[in-house]
Design a protein around this motif. Structure first.
Motif, mmCIF file in Angstrom:
data_model
loop_
_atom_site.group_PDB
_atom_site.id
_atom_site.type_symbol
_atom_site.label_atom_id
_atom_site.label_comp_id
_atom_site.label_asym_id
_atom_site.label_seq_id
_atom_site.Cartn_x
_atom_site.Cartn_y
_atom_site.Cartn_z
ATOM 1 N N CYS A 171 55.402 -133.463 -15.069
ATOM 2 C CA CYS A 171 55.335 -132.238 -14.039
ATOM 3 C C CYS A 171 56.255 -131.154 -14.674
ATOM 4 O O CYS A 171 57.441 -131.275 -14.944
ATOM 5 C CB CYS A 171 55.848 -132.587 -12.770
ATOM 6 S SG CYS A 171 54.431 -133.492 -11.894
ATOM 7 N N HIS A 172 55.772 -129.875 -14.600
ATOM 8 C CA HIS A 172 56.528 -128.747 -15.039
ATOM 9 C C HIS A 172 55.665 -127.535 -14.560
ATOM 10 O O HIS A 172 54.354 -127.546 -14.392
ATOM 11 C CB HIS A 172 57.021 -128.547 -16.389
ATOM 12 C CG HIS A 172 55.661 -128.601 -17.534
ATOM 13 N ND1 HIS A 172 54.896 -129.394 -17.849
ATOM 14 C CD2 HIS A 172 55.618 -127.336 -18.238
ATOM 15 C CE1 HIS A 172 53.975 -129.279 -18.392
ATOM 16 N NE2 HIS A 172 54.206 -127.834 -18.855
ATOM 17 N N LEU A 173 56.227 -126.087 -14.366
ATOM 18 C CA LEU A 173 55.482 -125.066 -14.415
ATOM 19 C C LEU A 173 55.522 -124.435 -15.901
ATOM 20 O O LEU A 173 56.595 -124.184 -16.421
ATOM 21 C CB LEU A 173 56.310 -124.082 -13.443
ATOM 22 C CG LEU A 173 55.795 -122.720 -13.429
ATOM 23 C CD1 LEU A 173 54.316 -122.579 -13.027
ATOM 24 C CD2 LEU A 173 56.511 -121.801 -12.591
ATOM 25 N N HIS A 174 54.552 -123.865 -16.282
ATOM 26 C CA HIS A 174 54.133 -123.316 -17.652
ATOM 27 C C HIS A 174 54.244 -121.827 -17.301
ATOM 28 O O HIS A 174 53.032 -121.419 -16.444
ATOM 29 C CB HIS A 174 53.021 -123.691 -18.288
ATOM 30 C CG HIS A 174 52.792 -122.943 -19.625
ATOM 31 N ND1 HIS A 174 53.402 -122.929 -20.766
ATOM 32 C CD2 HIS A 174 51.853 -121.970 -19.861
ATOM 33 C CE1 HIS A 174 52.864 -122.268 -21.605
ATOM 34 N NE2 HIS A 174 52.199 -121.497 -21.296
ATOM 35 N N PHE A 175 55.220 -121.101 -17.428
ATOM 36 C CA PHE A 175 55.172 -119.849 -17.003
ATOM 37 C C PHE A 175 55.064 -118.786 -18.121
ATOM 38 O O PHE A 175 55.602 -118.786 -19.207
ATOM 39 C CB PHE A 175 56.442 -119.315 -16.369
ATOM 40 C CG PHE A 175 56.894 -118.061 -15.852
ATOM 41 C CD1 PHE A 175 55.982 -117.534 -15.047
ATOM 42 C CD2 PHE A 175 57.729 -117.399 -16.379
ATOM 43 C CE1 PHE A 175 56.168 -116.167 -14.476
ATOM 44 C CE2 PHE A 175 58.045 -115.994 -16.029
ATOM 45 C CZ PHE A 175 57.195 -115.469 -14.874
#
Length: 197
Positions: A171-175
């Motif tokens: 789980c992570h946010l690719h920004f």
């Protein structure tokens, strides 16, 4: 022969006892099936909090830029060539906190894309901003997107939940940040706007 043997067993044990065993067997099998279903729904459905995520916009000044996660995070991958996992050019920055944490708009803008996309991003949102730049948010949880194309958003407004859809290792946010349609390093881009990762 088999029919006679079955009839003898039924006569010896009794039809009522066999029926009772059948009911007990079904109940015994139903309990693990119920818990397996409950576990599946708990792990893979959209959390109830998706409708009212944390991270309001009330204390953010107009025109401000913010970190796109409303909670503490760590950087798990930077912009540029990434030799590990599968070697590739990584055109964003990965911010990780926990699955289901609120992803928020980095600043005021209009949503130009919201949904599932190819290319490994999974659930993705792209927002266009008044200065001509765009920001992208990828890998959000299934069913968690809170905005649609054409929506006007404010800085800090919840747009979805951190997840692991598409191609990812957790789980992570690719920004991402874009200028003239070209993805550029979000770290100096956001630093120029007062946001330090």
């Amino acid at each position: 022969m088999a029919a006679a043997t079955t009839a003898a067993v039924v006569k010896t044990i009794g039809l009522r006892r066999i029926a009772a065993w059948g009911v007990i067997s079904m109940a015994v099998l139903a309990v693990p099936a119920f818990f397996a279903g409950f576990l599946f729904v708990t792990l893979f459905s959209t959390p109830a909090g998706a409708a009212e995520p944390e991270g309001g916009t009330e204390n953010i000044p107009p025109g401000a830029w913010v970190v796109p996660l409303a909670v503490d995070y760590r950087i798990t991958s930077v912009f540029g060539y990434r030799p590990n996992v599968k070697p590739h050019d990584h055109f964003g920055i990965d911010l990780a906190s926990s699955c289901g944490d609120t992803v928020r708009a980095a600043t005021t803008g209009v949503v130009t894309f919201s949904g599932w996309t190819t290319g490994g991003w999974g659930n993705r949102v792209i927002i266009a901003h008044a200065d001509g730049s765009k920001t992208g948010y990828a890998h959000m949880q299934m069913g968690s997107l809170l905005v649609k194309v054409g929506d006007a958003v404010e800085a800090g407004q919840p747009i979805g939940l951190e997840g692991n859809t598409g191609v990812g290792t957790g789980c992570h946010l690719h920004f991402e940040t874009f200028i003239n349609g070209i993805r550029i390093n979000p770290v100096p881009f956001m630093s120029e706007r007062g946001v330090i990762f």
